[in-house]
Design a protein around this motif. Sequence first.
Motif, mmCIF file in Angstrom:
data_model
loop_
_atom_site.group_PDB
_atom_site.id
_atom_site.type_symbol
_atom_site.label_atom_id
_atom_site.label_comp_id
_atom_site.label_asym_id
_atom_site.label_seq_id
_atom_site.Cartn_x
_atom_site.Cartn_y
_atom_site.Cartn_z
ATOM 1 N N ALA A 8 0.823 -1.219 0.000
ATOM 2 C CA ALA A 8 0.000 0.000 0.000
ATOM 3 C C ALA A 8 0.855 1.267 0.000
ATOM 4 N N SER A 9 2.008 1.243 0.691
ATOM 5 C CA SER A 9 2.875 2.423 0.749
ATOM 6 C C SER A 9 3.416 2.791 -0.632
ATOM 7 N N ILE A 10 3.768 1.784 -1.431
ATOM 8 C CA ILE A 10 4.256 2.034 -2.795
ATOM 9 C C ILE A 10 3.141 2.605 -3.656
ATOM 10 N N ARG A 11 1.966 2.019 -3.558
ATOM 11 C CA ARG A 11 0.826 2.511 -4.351
ATOM 12 C C ARG A 11 0.505 3.956 -3.994
ATOM 13 N N LEU A 12 0.583 4.294 -2.704
ATOM 14 C CA LEU A 12 0.277 5.667 -2.295
ATOM 15 C C LEU A 12 1.338 6.644 -2.807
ATOM 16 N N LEU A 13 2.612 6.258 -2.781
ATOM 17 C CA LEU A 13 3.663 7.119 -3.317
ATOM 18 C C LEU A 13 3.470 7.341 -4.816
ATOM 19 N N LEU A 14 3.138 6.291 -5.547
ATOM 20 C CA LEU A 14 2.866 6.436 -6.986
ATOM 21 C C LEU A 14 1.670 7.356 -7.225
ATOM 22 N N ASN A 68 7.610 24.122 -7.816
ATOM 23 C CA ASN A 68 8.584 23.208 -8.422
ATOM 24 C C ASN A 68 9.395 22.463 -7.365
ATOM 25 N N LEU A 69 9.762 23.173 -6.279
ATOM 26 C CA LEU A 69 10.557 22.555 -5.218
ATOM 27 C C LEU A 69 9.745 21.494 -4.476
ATOM 28 N N ALA A 70 8.496 21.812 -4.146
ATOM 29 C CA ALA A 70 7.657 20.839 -3.442
ATOM 30 C C ALA A 70 7.464 19.581 -4.279
ATOM 31 N N LEU A 71 7.245 19.767 -5.586
ATOM 32 C CA LEU A 71 7.083 18.616 -6.469
ATOM 33 C C LEU A 71 8.373 17.798 -6.528
ATOM 34 N N ALA A 72 9.521 18.482 -6.557
ATOM 35 C CA ALA A 72 10.811 17.786 -6.591
ATOM 36 C C ALA A 72 11.047 16.999 -5.308
ATOM 37 N N VAL A 73 10.715 17.577 -4.152
ATOM 38 C CA VAL A 73 10.927 16.892 -2.879
ATOM 39 C C VAL A 73 10.052 15.643 -2.791
ATOM 40 N N VAL A 74 8.797 15.751 -3.205
ATOM 41 C CA VAL A 74 7.924 14.572 -3.197
ATOM 42 C C VAL A 74 8.457 13.507 -4.142
ATOM 43 N N ASP A 75 8.966 13.946 -5.295
ATOM 44 C CA ASP A 75 9.528 13.001 -6.264
ATOM 45 C C ASP A 75 10.734 12.270 -5.674
ATOM 46 N N ILE A 76 11.628 13.012 -5.012
ATOM 47 C CA ILE A 76 12.814 12.407 -4.391
ATOM 48 C C ILE A 76 12.399 11.462 -3.270
ATOM 49 N N ALA A 77 11.436 11.900 -2.468
ATOM 50 C CA ALA A 77 10.957 11.058 -1.364
ATOM 51 C C ALA A 77 10.350 9.761 -1.890
ATOM 52 N N ALA A 78 9.658 9.843 -3.017
ATOM 53 C CA ALA A 78 9.072 8.633 -3.602
ATOM 54 C C ALA A 78 10.153 7.665 -4.058
ATOM 55 N N LYS A 79 11.187 8.178 -4.738
ATOM 56 C CA LYS A 79 12.281 7.314 -5.197
ATOM 57 C C LYS A 79 12.987 6.648 -4.017
ATOM 58 N N ALA A 80 13.274 7.457 -2.973
ATOM 59 C CA ALA A 80 13.923 6.888 -1.789
ATOM 60 C C ALA A 80 13.012 5.859 -1.127
ATOM 61 N N ILE A 97 7.296 2.456 -14.068
ATOM 62 C CA ILE A 97 5.885 2.763 -13.833
ATOM 63 C C ILE A 97 5.714 4.221 -13.435
ATOM 64 N N LYS A 98 6.582 4.687 -12.529
ATOM 65 C CA LYS A 98 6.484 6.074 -12.079
ATOM 66 C C LYS A 98 6.659 7.047 -13.249
ATOM 67 N N TYR A 99 7.647 6.786 -14.107
ATOM 68 C CA TYR A 99 7.880 7.695 -15.229
ATOM 69 C C TYR A 99 6.728 7.653 -16.226
ATOM 70 N N THR A 100 6.155 6.471 -16.430
ATOM 71 C CA THR A 100 4.994 6.360 -17.311
ATOM 72 C C THR A 100 3.825 7.173 -16.766
ATOM 73 N N LEU A 101 3.562 7.048 -15.472
ATOM 74 C CA LEU A 101 2.463 7.796 -14.857
ATOM 75 C C LEU A 101 2.708 9.300 -14.926
ATOM 76 N N SER A 102 3.963 9.723 -14.780
ATOM 77 C CA SER A 102 4.284 11.148 -14.894
ATOM 78 C C SER A 102 3.949 11.669 -16.289
ATOM 79 N N ASN A 103 4.251 10.882 -17.296
ATOM 80 C CA ASN A 103 3.942 11.295 -18.665
ATOM 81 C C ASN A 103 2.446 11.294 -18.934
ATOM 82 N N VAL A 104 1.733 10.338 -18.333
ATOM 83 C CA VAL A 104 0.273 10.363 -18.437
ATOM 84 C C VAL A 104 -0.258 11.651 -17.800
#
Length: 392
Positions: free
Chosen positions: A10-16, A110-122, A139-146
């Motif tokens: 569930a934690s991975i799904r929520l980060l995505l 832009n910074l908030a989006l970057a921090v969430v993105d980094i937190a998701a990868k970590a 999957i994450k990159y595909t969803l970002s493009n969607v």
Amino acid sequence: MLAVIRGYPASIRLLLATTFTLTVARALTLPYLVVYLSDNFQLGVGQIGLLIGGALIVASLLSLYGGHLVDTVRNHTLVSASTLVFALAFIVAMASGAALLFFLCLVLINLALAVVDIAAKAGFCALLPVEQRAEVFAIKYTLSNVGYAVGPMLGVALLELDDHLPFMASAFIGLGMCLAYWRLGDRALHTRAAAQPGASFAQVALGLARDRRLVCFTLGGVLSAVVFGQFTAYLSQYLVVTSSASEAARLVGYLVTTNAVTVIALQYLIGRRIGRQQLMPWLLAGMALFIAGLLGFAMAGSVLAWCLAMLVFTLGEIIVIPAEYMFIDLIAPEHLRGVYYGAQNLSNLGAALGPVLVGFALGRWWPGVVFYLLVMSVILAGVFYGLGTRRG
């Protein structure tokens, strides 16, 4: 892909879901941003470019500290706070009467989006075994493009109803995601790392500068991002010079659609196959596809030729971005994953520089030379990638 997502914790799904939702919220305002700045602050095209590009550059530099926060603050607290800042920045931007305040809000978004993105990868690295990480990055990159495909369309629809509605919708989406993550997020994620006494940010930054592999790979990322980071901007610049504004807008629309469809259709299928053991061959393949695509742009004489060149170019993008994620995952110490991903985020500097460099070249040389300059950037990126992947 959906079946794979359902199989994740569930934690991975929520980060995505969080990164996807915030991407959609950010993309809602993209179609209107230039017009909004022109109408509300009476800025010229050059000033608008400096404002938007400058906000991205400042946010990219600050994201290095954001990565340090990912390593030292609980994931649940940091992501919740970042989504709240994201939402509030849209609200203040909408009410702003000064270009400087709007600029600061854009930096925070832009910074908030970057921090969430980094937190998701970590978070992916903390929760998943090594063999599953390439797949979740794809999957994450595909969803970002969607998200970047769907967001602008929704933004245009909202714009028809009210000028400020895209900003309001982005703010409400951010607030909703903040509440959802605060309630549902994994409060235990990263608590052990956050509880450990760590070095100061200055000490960490000096350590990063001494990591030859990271420095080389970051430089390679900056040079490759010059080419793919904002390709729509520099292709528009080239086409406006070589044809007309209306023809450029029509052709860029086809190219954006080609890029989006290719990424959404093939990113997951290709990205999940990129493994740690073959990173350099994959990166070389991506570089070769970039070069082929750029040469295709230089020689294209019809809409079909442009779209075929974009298809080849996009295949390079599909390979390079997940491979960059995997390399950082390979070299980052467990307790410094956030700041290493923050360093990778500095590649956005290249994305911001791309249109600037192309505009400079178009003003001084014949138009076709821009693609050969971009090919040189790809070759240099490949050299730095090679140095970065070498051991010792």
